[in-house]
Design a protein around this motif. Structure first.
Motif, PDB file in Angstrom:
ATOM      1  N   PHE A   1     -48.948  64.928 -49.151  1.00 52.46           N
ATOM      2  CA  PHE A   1     -48.796  63.557 -48.520  1.00 52.46           C
ATOM      3  C   PHE A   1     -50.468  62.908 -48.521  1.00 52.46           C
ATOM      4  O   PHE A   1     -51.052  62.604 -47.328  1.00 52.46           O
ATOM      5  CB  PHE A   1     -48.386  63.976 -46.880  1.00 52.46           C
TER       6      PHE A   1
ATOM      7  N   TYR B   1     -49.298  64.484 -41.557  1.00 53.72           N
ATOM      8  CA  TYR B   1     -49.801  63.548 -42.376  1.00 53.72           C
ATOM      9  C   TYR B   1     -51.176  63.737 -42.896  1.00 53.72           C
ATOM     10  O   TYR B   1     -51.735  64.388 -42.130  1.00 53.72           O
ATOM     11  CB  TYR B   1     -49.675  62.114 -41.973  1.00 53.72           C
TER      12      TYR B   1
ATOM     13  N   PHE C   1     -43.404  59.905 -46.686  1.00 55.05           N
ATOM     14  CA  PHE C   1     -43.658  60.071 -45.343  1.00 55.05           C
ATOM     15  C   PHE C   1     -43.368  59.165 -44.511  1.00 55.05           C
ATOM     16  O   PHE C   1     -42.756  59.084 -43.239  1.00 55.05           O
ATOM     17  CB  PHE C   1     -45.117  60.463 -45.044  1.00 55.05           C
TER      18      PHE C   1
END
Ligand SMILES: Nc1nc2c(ncn2[C@@H]2O[C@H](COP(=O)(O)OP(=O)(O)OP(=O)(O)O)[C@@H](O)[C@H]2O)c(=O)[nH]1
Ligand SMILES: [Mg+2]
Length: 188
Positions: free
Chosen positions: A85, A80, A93
């Protein structure tokens, strides 16, 4: 339970949980910020170059399933906060993670952390979110070879502050890998 981590093979890259292998083999998910060392840890645990590691952040884009000793899947997840992202819980995500929330085959999460600095609000939110899964979380501080004694102490305080008691410190040495393999075996 004795598990031979060296008996490992790549099975599939899945864009989401719904594309995972159609079997009932349990899995352990490895999560952490991009570049924290997820792929490197998988390679070290298995003693094989299975997962791609990179100098560039955001290398891993899919859920990569590695079958360990025919017993469980170790799953490399996209970091992440990585490229693509941009923020931690982007739609892509979060929907990928959301599917895991009540997923019975998920036996636990290995949470990789860089605790050389204070974590940001997004990291803290992410950890709180993982806790809502109600699964065991194995905290692992990566790149421990770059910590001195004082940094290690500080990292322990930071982990405790997050409710993560007694994190493992990984420097990819045999000793640290032995401990982490044991922790993974214990949640299966
Ligand atoms: N010093 C040190 N470097 C490490 C360690 N583990 C990983 N690295 C380095 O950190 C960088 C990122 O490692 P990766 O394993 O690719 O990280 P990742 O979490 O899989 O990254 P993404 O797939 O982009 O999310 C690489 O340059 C690794 O060599 C460690 O224990 N010590
Ligand atoms: Mg990776």
């Amino acid at each position: 339970m004795r598990i031979d981590f060296q008996k490992a093979r790549f099975v599939i890259s899945a864009p989401s949980l719904s594309s995972r292998p159609k079997d009932s083999i349990p899995e352990v998910l490895i999560v952490g910020r991009s570049n924290v060392g997820k792929s490197s840890l998988i390679n070290a645990l298995t003693g094989q170059k299975l997962a791609f590691k990179s100098k560039k952040a955001g290398k891993t884009k899919l859920l990569n399933y590695f079958l360990i000793d025919s017993r469980f899947y170790l799953v490399d997840s996209p970091g992440y906060g990585s490229t693509g992202f941009a923020t931690m819980l982007t739609i892509q995500f979060s929907s990928m993670m959301e599917a895991y929330a009540n997923y019975p085959l998920l036996k636990g999460i290995v949470l990789l952390l860089d605790l050389r600095r204070d974590l940001g609000e997004d990291d803290k939110k992410f950890i709180r979110y993982l806790e809502t899964f109600g699964k065991p979380i194995v905290p692992v501080v990566t790149k421990a070879d770059t910590y001195n004694q004082a940094m290690r102490h500080k990292a322990e305080l930071r982990a405790a502050d997050l409710g993560l008691e007694k994190p493992f410190f990984s420097d990819l040495s045999d000793k640290s890998l032995f401990q982490i393999r044991g922790a993974i075996a214990s949640i299966l």
